[in-house]
Design a protein around this motif. Structure first.
Motif, PDB file in Angstrom:
ATOM      1  N   TRP A   1      58.104  24.048  66.722  1.00 17.51           N
ATOM      2  CA  TRP A   1      57.574  22.804  66.371  1.00 17.51           C
ATOM      3  C   TRP A   1      58.243  21.855  65.385  1.00 17.51           C
ATOM      4  O   TRP A   1      58.091  20.711  65.830  1.00 17.51           O
ATOM      5  N   TYR A   2      59.090  22.393  64.532  1.00 12.19           N
ATOM      6  CA  TYR A   2      60.058  21.574  63.921  1.00 12.19           C
ATOM      7  C   TYR A   2      60.700  20.659  64.882  1.00 12.19           C
ATOM      8  O   TYR A   2      61.169  19.427  64.708  1.00 12.19           O
TER       9      TYR A   2
ATOM     10  N   PHE B   1      58.609  18.116  66.315  1.00 12.26           N
ATOM     11  CA  PHE B   1      58.398  17.012  65.290  1.00 12.26           C
ATOM     12  C   PHE B   1      59.440  16.146  65.172  1.00 12.26           C
ATOM     13  O   PHE B   1      59.234  14.979  65.170  1.00 12.26           O
TER      14      PHE B   1
ATOM     15  N   GLY C   1      49.966  18.978  66.885  1.00  8.98           N
ATOM     16  CA  GLY C   1      50.122  19.845  65.464  1.00  8.98           C
ATOM     17  C   GLY C   1      49.094  20.769  65.102  1.00  8.98           C
ATOM     18  O   GLY C   1      49.625  21.825  64.070  1.00  8.98           O
TER      19      GLY C   1
ATOM     20  N   ALA D   1      49.913  24.317  63.788  1.00 11.00           N
ATOM     21  CA  ALA D   1      49.777  24.962  62.475  1.00 11.00           C
ATOM     22  C   ALA D   1      48.919  26.175  62.423  1.00 11.00           C
ATOM     23  O   ALA D   1      49.202  27.081  61.737  1.00 11.00           O
TER      24      ALA D   1
ATOM     25  N   ALA E   1      47.449  21.820  56.796  1.00 14.01           N
ATOM     26  CA  ALA E   1      47.653  20.691  57.867  1.00 14.01           C
ATOM     27  C   ALA E   1      46.515  19.824  58.109  1.00 14.01           C
ATOM     28  O   ALA E   1      46.667  18.491  58.188  1.00 14.01           O
TER      29      ALA E   1
ATOM     30  N   LEU F   1      50.869  12.526  61.840  1.00 13.44           N
ATOM     31  CA  LEU F   1      51.946  13.376  62.264  1.00 13.44           C
ATOM     32  C   LEU F   1      52.679  14.080  61.227  1.00 13.44           C
ATOM     33  O   LEU F   1      52.925  15.297  61.141  1.00 13.44           O
TER      34      LEU F   1
ATOM     35  N   THR G   1      52.199  18.346  59.948  1.00 14.23           N
ATOM     36  CA  THR G   1      53.581  19.267  59.941  1.00 14.23           C
ATOM     37  C   THR G   1      53.916  19.473  58.619  1.00 14.23           C
ATOM     38  O   THR G   1      54.592  20.804  58.425  1.00 14.23           O
TER      39      THR G   1
ATOM     40  N   LEU H   1      61.563  17.712  55.634  1.00 21.89           N
ATOM     41  CA  LEU H   1      61.846  18.956  56.528  1.00 21.89           C
ATOM     42  C   LEU H   1      62.822  19.835  56.370  1.00 21.89           C
ATOM     43  O   LEU H   1      63.053  21.042  56.376  1.00 21.89           O
TER      44      LEU H   1
END
Length: 370
Positions: A125-126, A129, A158, A162, A219, A256, A260, A354
């Motif tokens: 997911w990162y 993102f 997301g 999550a 989230a 978004l 995240t 991040l």
């Protein structure tokens, strides 16, 4: 003679050499995705599908790009940045986006899974993102818009991400920066400890083990708090300056960011993006001042592009080219210097959080708390 007992299984992420090989492979993977992001950056803002036509094509002659000419970065270098068919130069940014994506994917991998660490599903997911931030950044630079497919679509994706992270990976960003699970373990009602719990994610001296619902709860808070605050700031700016001070695409981009990174990191993103945007704004004012004192540049472009597109198929390259001509005609010389998109700075701040969320939050807590 008895055979020797088998040794312990090889831990790939604990071996420095193999870990380095994995990082290189991630970089190459990122460049492949960067090639796809170039297509999205080019097509999505003008309403074309990223899948039709399936192959990239020259914006001048319409020739499809051959498979041998579609290798990230390498093909651009071998062709010297030109079309094989007609020789028109391609922007260096195509290769730049591919290199940038490879570098960001590798940086996210190194930050999420350090040497000797364990594989984490949150990494997928990162990467997604980061890719959405890349696409949104360059569409905002080029067209002053951030597509809903990046912001709204990314925020909706997301939520299940999550939930999955909360079920199988409880050491991610969404639980490291509260308010959950830390607020369940705050000793007493001391506001210092409460603030520490929210910033640090876990209260000092507690055994605040994350539960499966902590990540999706954070989230959902992030997806609500971030856009609400930015919308309020934009409305305040509109009342004070009598004009729109914030694009609604930026507000949706914070959805978004929030889904995240969680609510705490979202507030930090707003703070950092404001600083970066202010610095950029001052530079833009100076650049605009000099630009207004120079004669306007000669029109560049694609004036020879076909405009008779009513009878063309939606996936015909000429239709795409005609739309680009019309888009360029609306952009007057120097106009882009007066418009300073905020989205790229939101994206940069989100990417920094991040990669360095622990260092940034730790520095903030150490600065504020005794």
């Amino acid at each position: 003679m008895n055979a020797a007992p088998p040794g312990p299984p090889l831990d790939l992420l604990a071996d420095p050499l193999l870990y380095g090989v994995a990082a290189v492979l991630v970089f190459l993977l990122g460049m492949l995705f960067g090639s796809f992001f170039n297509v999205a950056i080019y097509r999505v803002p003008i309403g074309l599908s990223v899948g039709r036509p399936a192959r990239s094509f020259c914006f001048r002659c319409g020739s499809p790009v051959e498979a041998r000419d579609n290798v990230p970065v390498l093909s651009w270098l071998l062709l010297r940045g030109r079309c094989r068919s007609c020789g028109v130069p391609f922007s260096w940014r195509y290769a730049g986006v591919e290199l940038l994506t490879g570098a960001i994917f590798c940086a996210v991998f190194l930050a999420t899974i350090p040497l000797g660490g364990e594989l984490r599903i949150a990494l997928l997911w990162y990467w997604a993102f980061a890719g959405l931030l890349i696409v949104g950044t360059f569409t905002d630079f080029d067209h002053w818009i951030i597509p809903d497919s990046v912001t709204v679509g990314g925020a909706l994706a997301g939520i299940p991400a999550a939930l999955l992270i909360g079920l199988v990976d409880r050491e991610g960003i969404l639980t490291q920066a509260g308010p959950f699970p830390a607020v369940r373990h705050v000793p007493g009602s001391d506001p210092v400890f409460y603030f520490d719990a929210i910033i640090s994610g876990v209260a000092r001296g507690s055994d605040a083990a994350p539960l499966w619902w902590d990540a999706p709860a954070n989230a959902l808070l992030g997806i609500l708090i971030g856009p609400a605050i930015l919308f309020a700031v934009g409305e305040l700016g509109r009342l004070l300056f009598r004009k729109d001070a914030m694009g609604f695409g930026d507000v949706k981009l914070f959805a978004l960011i929030g889904v995240t990174l969680g609510p705490v990191n979202t507030l930090l993103v707003l703070f950092m993006a404001s600083i970066l945007g202010t610095i950029s704004g001052l530079g833009g004012i100076v650049a605009s001042w000099f630009a207004e004192r120079r004669p306007p540049p000669l029109a560049e472009g694609r004036a020879h592009a076909p405009r008779e597109t009513d009878a063309l198929a939606e996936d015909d390259p000429s239709r795409l080219l005609a739309r680009l001509v019309e888009r360029d005609a609306e952009r007057k010389p120097g106009k882009n210097l007066h418009h300073l998109p905020f989205g790229p700075w939101i994206a940069l701040a989100g990417l920094l959080l991040l990669l360095f969320h622990e260092q940034i939050r730790g520095g903030l807590a150490g600065f504020v708390l005794p």
